[in-house]
Design an enzyme around this catalytic site. Structure first.
Site, short mmCIF file in Angstrom:
data_model
loop_
_atom_site.label_atom_id
_atom_site.label_comp_id
_atom_site.label_asym_id
_atom_site.label_seq_id
_atom_site.Cartn_x
_atom_site.Cartn_y
_atom_site.Cartn_z
N ARG A 253 0.89 -1.18 0.00
CA ARG A 253 0.00 0.00 0.00
C ARG A 253 0.92 1.22 0.00
O ARG A 253 1.67 1.43 0.97
CB ARG A 253 -0.90 -0.02 1.23
N GLN B 57 -10.12 -3.89 -3.42
CA GLN B 57 -11.41 -3.39 -2.94
C GLN B 57 -12.48 -3.65 -3.99
O GLN B 57 -13.59 -4.12 -3.68
CB GLN B 57 -11.29 -1.88 -2.66
N CYS C 151 -16.32 1.70 0.85
CA CYS C 151 -15.14 0.86 1.10
C CYS C 151 -14.71 0.90 2.56
O CYS C 151 -14.03 -0.01 3.02
CB CYS C 151 -14.00 1.30 0.19
N1 NVA Z 1 -9.88 6.73 -1.21
C1 NVA Z 1 -9.51 6.28 0.12
C2 NVA Z 1 -9.76 4.81 0.26
C3 NVA Z 1 -9.46 4.24 1.62
C4 NVA Z 1 -9.67 2.75 1.70
C5 NVA Z 1 -8.06 6.61 0.38
O1 NVA Z 1 -7.23 6.45 -0.53
O2 NVA Z 1 -7.75 7.05 1.49
N1 CP Z 2 -11.19 -0.21 2.55
C1 CP Z 2 -9.92 -0.29 2.96
O1 CP Z 2 -8.98 -0.50 2.19
O2 CP Z 2 -9.76 -0.17 4.31
P1 CP Z 2 -8.39 0.06 5.09
O3 CP Z 2 -7.83 1.39 4.65
O4 CP Z 2 -8.76 0.03 6.54
O5 CP Z 2 -7.44 -1.05 4.72
#
Ligand code: NVA
Ligand code: CP
Length: 310
Positions: free
Chosen positions: A102, A132, A264
């Site tokens: 990530r 997701q 999400c």
């Molecule tokens: N668009 C959000 C999704 C979190 C799961 C982000 O990137 O923070």
């Molecule tokens: N939806 C999602 O990716 O959640 P987290 O940021 O908690 O991993």
């Protein structure tokens, strides 16, 4: 799956995406069938950003497949600061079987995949959130019985989640409408790629700033935070801009009567969605969260096992 990595749903054929969803349903129905599939296998999980669902579902998923996952947080390896991305990729490649990452920059995921011979899974970048979207489409399939011909309206920022939902729709025949304030459209190159992908399934990919046009007749209403991770400094400014796009009871009433509500998570109640909607009978947000586990086990198995996963 016949791909080394899982970086974008754009890379999958409609048939492969369909197969992945089938495997996800099988893994959910009979988890015991796969409990020895990855004995002695290790996954490294690189996180530049916080996480609840992604971290726990990947770690629990690897345990349930007989393997093991190692959490590498922002302070552990400092991707690109303590050590370069290519050096991290080549080191992990010698020690583990799989990398999940990530990151902020999407380029970091691509570089990990380029420099490691083992599979790399995109666990969210600033550009995409493909795991997701697989879990989301598994959820829609479970709730609606089929995908082709449905309409999903994504309400909010044309962000990483919106991009991956467009690709998932394009591959499965689900029409995707992005309803966003002006200036927050999905990236034109992502929209163009998704439209190109959609020619194979006949799905439509549209962007609108008009509430009624975006929501009316939709089978699925989906929203996400107004400021994503890394955009915290813009959060206050965005609140005023996005306010008319809040998913509340009035907006839900413009969709189909049996429309489901998706998010999400994490959710900011009172901002992009009201308490009333997220707690309503239409909300499937915790089914979506659960399906992260099953969908990602399917993704891992497809990357790690030779041939089709049975
Ligand atoms: N668009 C959000 C999704 C979190 C799961 C982000 O990137 O923070
Ligand atoms: N939806 C999602 O990716 O959640 P987290 O940021 O908690 O991993």
């Amino acid at each position: 799956m016949y791909h080394k990595d899982f970086i974008s749903i754009h890379d999958l054929s409609p048939a492969t995406m369909g197969h992945l969803l089938e495997v996800a349903l099988k893994v959910k129905a009979s988890p015991e069938k796969y409990e020895d599939a990855l004995v002695n296998h290790t996954m490294a999980m690189i996180f530049e950003k916080p996480s609840l669902r992604t971290r726990v579902s990947f770690e629990a998923g690897m345990t349930q497949l007989g393997g093991h996952a190692i959490y590498l947080g922002p302070n552990d390896i400092s991707l690109g600061k303590r050590e370069s991305v290519p050096d991290i990729a080549r080191t992990l490649d010698r020690m583990v079987d799989l990398i999940m990452a990530r990151t902020f920059s999407h380029g970091s995921i691509l570089q990990l995949a380029q420099f490691a011979d083992i599979p790399v899974i995109n666990g969210l970048s600033d550009l995409l959130h493909p795991c997701q979207a697989v879990a989301d489409f598994q959820t829609i399939l479970e709730k609606k019985g089929e995908l082709k011909g449905l309409t999903l309206a994504f309400v909010g920022d044309g962000n990483n989640v919106a991009h991956s939902l467009m690709f998932a729709g394009a591959k499965t025949g689900v029409n995707v409408r992005i309803l966003c304030p002006e200036g927050f459209d999905p990236k034109p190159e992502m929209l163009a790629l998704a439209r190109d992908d959609a020619r194979e399934t006949g799905a439509t990919m549209t962007v609108t700033h008009d509430l009624k046009e975006g929501v009316s007749g939709a089978d699925v209403i989906y929203t996400d935070v107004w400021a994503s991770m890394g955009q915290e400094a813009e959060a206050e400014k965005r609140k005023a801009i996005f306010r008319p796009y809040q998913v509340n009871a009035a907006l839900m009433a413009m969709a189909k009567e049996d429309a489901i509500f998706m998010h999400c998570l994490p959710a900011h109640r009172g901002e992009e969605v009201t308490d009333e909607v997220i707690e309503s009978w239409q909300s499937v947000v915790f089914d979506e969260a659960e399906n992260r586990l099953h969908a990602q086990k399917a993704i891992i198995l497809s990357l790690m096992l030779e041939g089709d996963v049975e």
